[in-house]
Structures are given as structure tokens and as C-alpha cells.
Design a protein around this motif. Structure first.
Motif, short mmCIF file in Angstrom:
data_model
loop_
_atom_site.label_atom_id
_atom_site.label_comp_id
_atom_site.label_asym_id
_atom_site.label_seq_id
_atom_site.Cartn_x
_atom_site.Cartn_y
_atom_site.Cartn_z
N MET A 17 0.83 -1.19 0.00
CA MET A 17 0.00 0.00 0.00
C MET A 17 0.87 1.25 0.00
SD MET A 17 -2.94 1.02 2.76
CE MET A 17 -3.75 -0.56 2.56
N GLY A 18 0.44 2.28 -0.72
CA GLY A 18 1.19 3.53 -0.73
C GLY A 18 1.16 4.20 0.63
N GLY A 19 2.29 4.78 1.02
CA GLY A 19 2.35 5.53 2.27
C GLY A 19 2.60 4.69 3.50
N ILE A 20 2.90 3.41 3.32
CA ILE A 20 3.05 2.52 4.48
C ILE A 20 4.47 2.54 5.05
CG2 ILE A 20 3.73 0.35 3.36
CD1 ILE A 20 1.48 -0.99 5.06
N GLY A 21 5.44 3.08 4.30
CA GLY A 21 6.79 3.23 4.84
C GLY A 21 7.87 2.42 4.16
N LYS A 22 7.61 1.94 2.94
CA LYS A 22 8.60 1.12 2.24
C LYS A 22 9.88 1.91 1.94
CE LYS A 22 5.65 0.30 -1.06
NZ LYS A 22 4.49 1.00 -0.46
N THR A 23 9.70 3.11 1.39
CA THR A 23 10.86 3.94 1.07
C THR A 23 11.60 4.37 2.33
OG1 THR A 23 9.85 4.73 -0.99
CG2 THR A 23 11.61 6.09 -0.04
N THR A 24 10.87 4.69 3.38
CA THR A 24 11.49 5.10 4.64
C THR A 24 12.36 3.98 5.21
OG1 THR A 24 9.65 6.59 5.15
CG2 THR A 24 11.05 5.91 6.99
N LEU A 25 11.87 2.75 5.16
CA LEU A 25 12.65 1.62 5.66
C LEU A 25 13.90 1.42 4.81
CD1 LEU A 25 12.99 -0.77 7.58
CD2 LEU A 25 11.55 -2.13 6.03
N ALA A 26 13.75 1.55 3.49
CA ALA A 26 14.92 1.42 2.61
C ALA A 26 15.95 2.51 2.90
CB ALA A 26 14.47 1.48 1.15
N GLN A 27 15.48 3.72 3.19
CA GLN A 27 16.40 4.82 3.52
C GLN A 27 17.18 4.54 4.80
OE1 GLN A 27 13.57 8.03 3.52
NE2 GLN A 27 14.07 8.66 1.44
N LEU A 28 16.51 3.93 5.78
CA LEU A 28 17.20 3.58 7.03
C LEU A 28 18.34 2.59 6.76
CD1 LEU A 28 14.17 3.22 9.49
CD2 LEU A 28 15.98 4.95 9.58
N ALA A 29 18.07 1.62 5.91
CA ALA A 29 19.12 0.66 5.54
C ALA A 29 20.23 1.35 4.76
CB ALA A 29 18.52 -0.48 4.72
N TYR A 30 19.85 2.18 3.82
CA TYR A 30 20.82 2.86 2.93
C TYR A 30 21.77 3.76 3.72
CZ TYR A 30 22.32 5.48 -1.24
OH TYR A 30 23.05 6.05 -2.25
N ASN A 31 21.25 4.42 4.75
CA ASN A 31 22.05 5.38 5.52
C ASN A 31 22.69 4.79 6.77
OD1 ASN A 31 21.50 7.65 3.82
ND2 ASN A 31 19.46 7.76 4.69
N ASP A 32 22.49 3.50 7.01
CA ASP A 32 23.05 2.87 8.19
C ASP A 32 24.59 2.87 8.12
OD1 ASP A 32 22.38 0.92 10.60
OD2 ASP A 32 24.04 0.03 9.48
N GLU A 33 25.22 3.16 9.25
CA GLU A 33 26.69 3.27 9.28
C GLU A 33 27.38 1.97 8.87
OE1 GLU A 33 28.00 4.71 13.02
OE2 GLU A 33 27.04 6.67 12.80
N LYS A 34 26.84 0.83 9.33
CA LYS A 34 27.44 -0.45 8.99
C LYS A 34 27.33 -0.73 7.49
CE LYS A 34 26.81 -2.68 13.49
NZ LYS A 34 26.16 -3.79 14.23
N VAL A 35 26.20 -0.33 6.92
CA VAL A 35 26.01 -0.50 5.47
C VAL A 35 27.00 0.37 4.71
CG1 VAL A 35 24.41 -0.10 3.55
CG2 VAL A 35 23.59 -1.18 5.65
N GLN A 36 27.16 1.60 5.14
CA GLN A 36 28.10 2.51 4.48
C GLN A 36 29.52 1.96 4.51
OE1 GLN A 36 27.79 6.68 5.39
NE2 GLN A 36 25.62 6.54 5.88
N ALA A 37 29.89 1.35 5.62
CA ALA A 37 31.25 0.83 5.75
C ALA A 37 31.45 -0.46 4.95
CB ALA A 37 31.57 0.58 7.23
N HIS A 38 30.38 -1.17 4.68
CA HIS A 38 30.47 -2.49 4.07
C HIS A 38 30.64 -2.46 2.55
CE1 HIS A 38 29.84 -6.84 3.93
NE2 HIS A 38 28.98 -6.65 2.94
N PHE A 39 30.09 -1.40 1.90
CA PHE A 39 30.04 -1.37 0.43
C PHE A 39 30.98 -0.32 -0.14
CE2 PHE A 39 25.96 -3.16 1.73
CZ PHE A 39 25.88 -4.27 0.89
N ASP A 40 31.48 -0.62 -1.34
CA ASP A 40 32.33 0.35 -2.05
C ASP A 40 31.49 1.46 -2.67
OD1 ASP A 40 34.81 -1.10 -1.66
OD2 ASP A 40 34.01 -2.56 -3.09
N ASN A 41 30.32 1.10 -3.16
CA ASN A 41 29.42 2.08 -3.77
C ASN A 41 27.99 1.86 -3.29
OD1 ASN A 41 31.59 1.68 -6.23
ND2 ASN A 41 30.81 3.78 -6.14
#
Length: 226
Positions: free
Chosen positions: A1-25
Motif C-alpha cells: 500500500m502507498g504511504g506505508i513506509g517502504k521507502t522510509t525503511l529502505a532509507q534507514l538501511a541505505y544510511n546505516d553506518e554499517k552498510v556505508q562501511a560495508h560497500f564500495d558504492n
């Protein structure tokens, strides 16, 4: 459903410090509809930050560049809001990305389970649920009432909770309505929103658009035209 928070959850993963350290790009692409392979490929290339990126609009040239650019790199790609179910289009993007290092990941947000199956993630799906009403109220209260005088906010809480029921647990709806009600000063103004006929518009397919329309109707005429 639209507006349920899918993009927000993906943003949390994308900006997570451990994720940032793990990937080259890390690359974020808003896909939406229609599924434009050339536009998506160019967005991926921009995210790879290669100075000699091709100026071509030929898909084959773009995907070949992606294939060469991701070699040996651990890439985290987010494809946000995917609607397309055509496997052939998906495969053209997937094949060059498979040249990345082991541990690369693609995260897809979508409203459709068919898309999750198409990208081969049917066993890795996260199905988001709507918020419980009390959590929806906390979100709404924080935006609309938290900064008011205690006596003032107390007098509006009953109406606010009735408005929150109409959000159907959608966080985007709670945020949109909270933002709208934050500017309403009188009880009469709050009651007008609660009793608005827009809640009964049958043609609106997704409940989330109702509070967004309320916000739109509340704008001055000159602003609406822009």
C-alpha cells in the motif's frame, strides 16, 4: 500500500553506518512507472561516480559500462518504487550488475508481490504492516500538538484521535494530516477537517491520498495553481 513506509525503511538501511562501511558504492534510483532502462542505467552510472561515463543513449553501451565499472566492487543498489513485471527488462539491468564483487546487494521497494518474485526475492520479502492506531496517534500528536500549550492540546485531542482513525494506520497519512492540523488553531477548524466530505470520495483508490487532498484543498488558491 502507498504511504506505508517502504521507502522510509529502505532509507534507514541505505544510511546505516554499517552498510556505508560495508560497500564500495551505494546507489539510490527512484524507478517508478514507466520502467525506463536507459534512465535507470544512467542513474546507476551516476551513482558509481565514474568520471568518464558515456554520454550515449544506447542501452547496450550503458550496460556495458556498468558491467566494467562494478567489476571487483561491492555495490549496494536500491531500486525504489518498482512496478514493472517484465523479466526481460529486469534481466538487462541485472546481468551487468552480476559482475560486482561477492556480497553486493540489490534492495527493491514495490507494492506488488509479482515484482518481488520477478527479481528472485520471493523468500527475502519484508511485508510491512500498517501502524497500530496508538502509534499512528503518537506520530500525529508529535507533529500537530506537541508544541502547543497543554490546555490547548488537551482540548483538541479527542478530535485529533478521530482524525487519526481515518489514517487507517498509514504513517504518511498521519504525517500529512499532522502537518495540516499543526496550522489549525481553533476547535472549529479541527472539526471542519474531521467532517470534510473529502473522506467520502469514492474515486480515491488509496486512503493515503485523502489526507494529501485535504492538505491541497487547504492551500490558498494562488498556491494551488502552482
Amino acid at each position: 500500500m502507498g504511504g506505508i513506509g517502504k521507502t522510509t525503511l529502505a532509507q534507514l538501511a541505505y544510511n546505516d553506518e554499517k552498510v556505508q562501511a560495508h560497500f564500495d558504492n551505494k546507489i539510490w534510483v527512484c524507478v517508478s512507472d514507466p520502467f525506463d532502462e536507459i534512465k535507470i542505467s544512467k542513474a546507476i552510472i551516476d551513482g558509481l561516480k565514474k568520471g568518464n561515463s558515456p554520454a550515449s543513449n544506447e542501452l547496450q553501451i550503458l550496460v556495458q559500462f556498468i558491467h566494467e565499472s562494478v567489476k571487483g566492487k561491492k555495490v549496494f543498489l536500491v531500486l525504489d518504487d518498482v512496478w514493472n513485471q517484465d523479466y526481460r527488462k529486469w534481466e538487462q539491468l541485472k546481468l551487468p550488475l552480476q559482475n560486482g564483487a561477492v556480497g553486493s546487494r540489490i534492495l527493491v521497494t514495490t507494492r506488488k508481490e509479482e515484482v518481488a518474485r520477478m527479481v528472485g526475492a520471493s523468500t527475502d520479502m519484508i511485508n510491512l504492516k500498517v501502524l497500530r492506531e496508538e502509534n499512528c496517534w503518537v506520530l500525529f500528536y508529535h507533529i500537530a500538538l506537541a508544541d502547543r500549550e497543554k490546555n490547548e492540546s488537551k482540548g483538541l485531542e479527542f478530535i485529533g484521535k478521530e482524525i487519526v482513525k481515518k489514517c487507517k494506520g498509514l504513517p504518511l497519512a498521519a504525517k500529512a494530516l499532522g502537518g495540516l492540523m499543526g496550522y489549525k488553531e481553533t476547535r472549529k477548524q479541527w472539526e471542519d477537517v474531521l467532517n470534510s466530505k473529502i473522506w467520502n470520495v469514492d474515486e480515491i483508490e488509496e486512503q493515503v491520498f485523502q489526507p494529501l487532498l485535504l492538505s491541497h484543498y487547504d492551500l490558498a488558491p494562488a498556491i494551488k495553481r502552482t
